[in-house]
Design a protein around this motif. Structure first.
Motif, short mmCIF file in Angstrom:
data_model
loop_
_atom_site.label_atom_id
_atom_site.label_comp_id
_atom_site.label_asym_id
_atom_site.label_seq_id
_atom_site.Cartn_x
_atom_site.Cartn_y
_atom_site.Cartn_z
N ARG A 3 0.79 -1.23 0.00
CA ARG A 3 0.00 0.00 0.00
C ARG A 3 0.82 1.28 0.00
NH1 ARG A 3 -5.56 -1.05 2.41
NH2 ARG A 3 -5.74 -3.25 2.07
N ALA A 4 2.00 1.27 0.51
CA ALA A 4 2.80 2.49 0.58
C ALA A 4 4.25 2.12 0.85
CB ALA A 4 2.28 3.40 1.70
N ARG A 5 5.12 3.08 0.63
CA ARG A 5 6.53 2.87 0.96
C ARG A 5 6.65 2.78 2.48
NH1 ARG A 5 10.54 5.46 2.93
NH2 ARG A 5 9.44 7.42 3.20
N VAL A 6 7.47 1.87 2.95
CA VAL A 6 7.65 1.67 4.39
C VAL A 6 8.83 2.51 4.87
CG1 VAL A 6 8.22 -0.01 6.17
CG2 VAL A 6 6.67 -0.65 4.31
N PRO A 7 8.59 3.42 5.81
CA PRO A 7 9.69 4.23 6.35
C PRO A 7 10.76 3.35 7.02
CG PRO A 7 7.59 5.20 6.94
CD PRO A 7 7.29 3.83 6.36
N THR A 8 11.97 3.89 7.08
CA THR A 8 13.06 3.17 7.75
C THR A 8 13.32 3.72 9.15
OG1 THR A 8 14.69 4.61 6.71
CG2 THR A 8 14.19 2.53 5.59
N HIS A 9 12.80 4.91 9.47
CA HIS A 9 13.01 5.55 10.78
C HIS A 9 11.65 5.80 11.41
CE1 HIS A 9 16.72 6.31 8.63
NE2 HIS A 9 17.30 6.64 9.77
N TRP A 10 11.47 5.29 12.65
CA TRP A 10 10.17 5.35 13.32
C TRP A 10 10.28 5.89 14.74
CZ3 TRP A 10 5.51 3.84 11.15
CH2 TRP A 10 5.59 3.19 9.92
N LEU A 11 9.27 6.62 15.15
CA LEU A 11 9.10 7.07 16.54
C LEU A 11 7.87 6.38 17.10
CD1 LEU A 11 9.39 9.03 19.02
CD2 LEU A 11 7.94 10.62 17.72
N PHE A 12 8.00 5.77 18.27
CA PHE A 12 6.85 5.24 19.01
C PHE A 12 6.50 6.28 20.07
CE2 PHE A 12 7.35 1.44 16.84
CZ PHE A 12 6.45 0.47 17.27
N THR A 13 5.25 6.69 20.13
CA THR A 13 4.86 7.67 21.14
C THR A 13 4.35 6.97 22.39
OG1 THR A 13 2.51 7.97 20.62
CG2 THR A 13 4.10 9.19 19.27
N ASP A 14 4.49 7.65 23.51
CA ASP A 14 3.86 7.22 24.75
C ASP A 14 3.81 8.40 25.70
OD1 ASP A 14 6.34 7.40 26.09
OD2 ASP A 14 6.61 5.24 26.22
N GLU A 15 3.20 8.21 26.84
CA GLU A 15 2.99 9.30 27.79
C GLU A 15 4.29 9.91 28.32
OE1 GLU A 15 -0.66 7.09 27.30
OE2 GLU A 15 1.35 6.41 27.77
N ARG A 16 5.37 9.16 28.31
CA ARG A 16 6.64 9.72 28.77
C ARG A 16 7.06 10.93 27.94
NH1 ARG A 16 11.22 5.97 28.39
NH2 ARG A 16 10.09 5.17 26.62
N LEU A 17 6.59 11.00 26.69
CA LEU A 17 6.93 12.12 25.81
C LEU A 17 6.03 13.33 26.04
CD1 LEU A 17 7.49 10.18 22.47
CD2 LEU A 17 9.22 11.06 24.03
N GLY A 18 5.00 13.16 26.86
CA GLY A 18 4.05 14.24 27.03
C GLY A 18 3.26 14.40 25.74
#
Length: 182
Positions: A3-18
């Motif tokens: 369906r789309a190009r797959v990125p090579t760099h990812w950020l996972f979010t969570d509450e620690r990041l505010g």
């Protein structure tokens, strides 16, 4: 990669990041992602209305920066969907990519058989998210990723230097939280 190009760099979010406040680390982390990178939006602990409002802000910034956003247990992410390891509903999203969390070769192969476009294999190295948890290490990562039918993104204690070590072992990219804060 149906369906789309797959990125090579990812950020996972969570509450620690505010997130809700403009000075929260989440916004700096998103700005550090290279154009074409990806975000897995989690923030599971927020009440639903706050979570949806934060997602809308993340989506707006991601559009301006050319980033793909996958939602974990939340709708409204045009980039697709991320299935945490505990997810029961494994249906494909209407549009975008389907990603799955995996922790060993068996779950990795199963995720691709069930239609995942990419998998996050973790934890590769020690991480603050799971202190003292068992890690795969490079050798087990490589054994699990060998012959995968789609992109395998390394997660857990990752960064660009460690990705260079894991690429020959089957890593298509890396994901993290803390690596985008430095």
């Amino acid at each position: 990669m149906r369906r789309a190009r797959v990125p090579t760099h990812w950020l996972f979010t969570d509450e620690r990041l505010g997130g809700p406040a403009p000075g929260d680390p989440l916004w700096a982390a998103i700005h550090r992602l290279p154009r074409g990178g990806g975000i897995v939006f989690r923030h599971y602990g927020l009440p639903a209305d706050q979570r949806h409002a934060l997602l809308q802000s993340v989506l707006a910034l991601a559009r301006r920066r050319g980033l793909l956003v996958l939602g974990a247990e939340i709708g409204g992410t045009p980039g697709g969907r991320h299935l945490p390891g505990h997810a029961r509903n494994r249906h494909r999203p209407m549009r975008g990519l389907l990603a799955a969390a995996t922790h060993d070769r068996r779950s990795l192969l199963q995720a691709f058989r069930q239609g995942a476009d990419l998998v996050f294999l973790s934890p590769v190295f020690p991480t603050r998210s799971h202190p003292g948890g068992r890690v795969l290490g490079p050798v087990r990562f490589g054994l699990a990723a060998a012959g995968a039918t789609g992109p395998v993104i390394a997660l857990g204690g990752m960064g660009p230097e460690r990705l260079r070590r894991l690429k020959p072992l089957g890593a298509s990219g890396f994901a993290g939280i803390d690596c985008w804060l430095a």
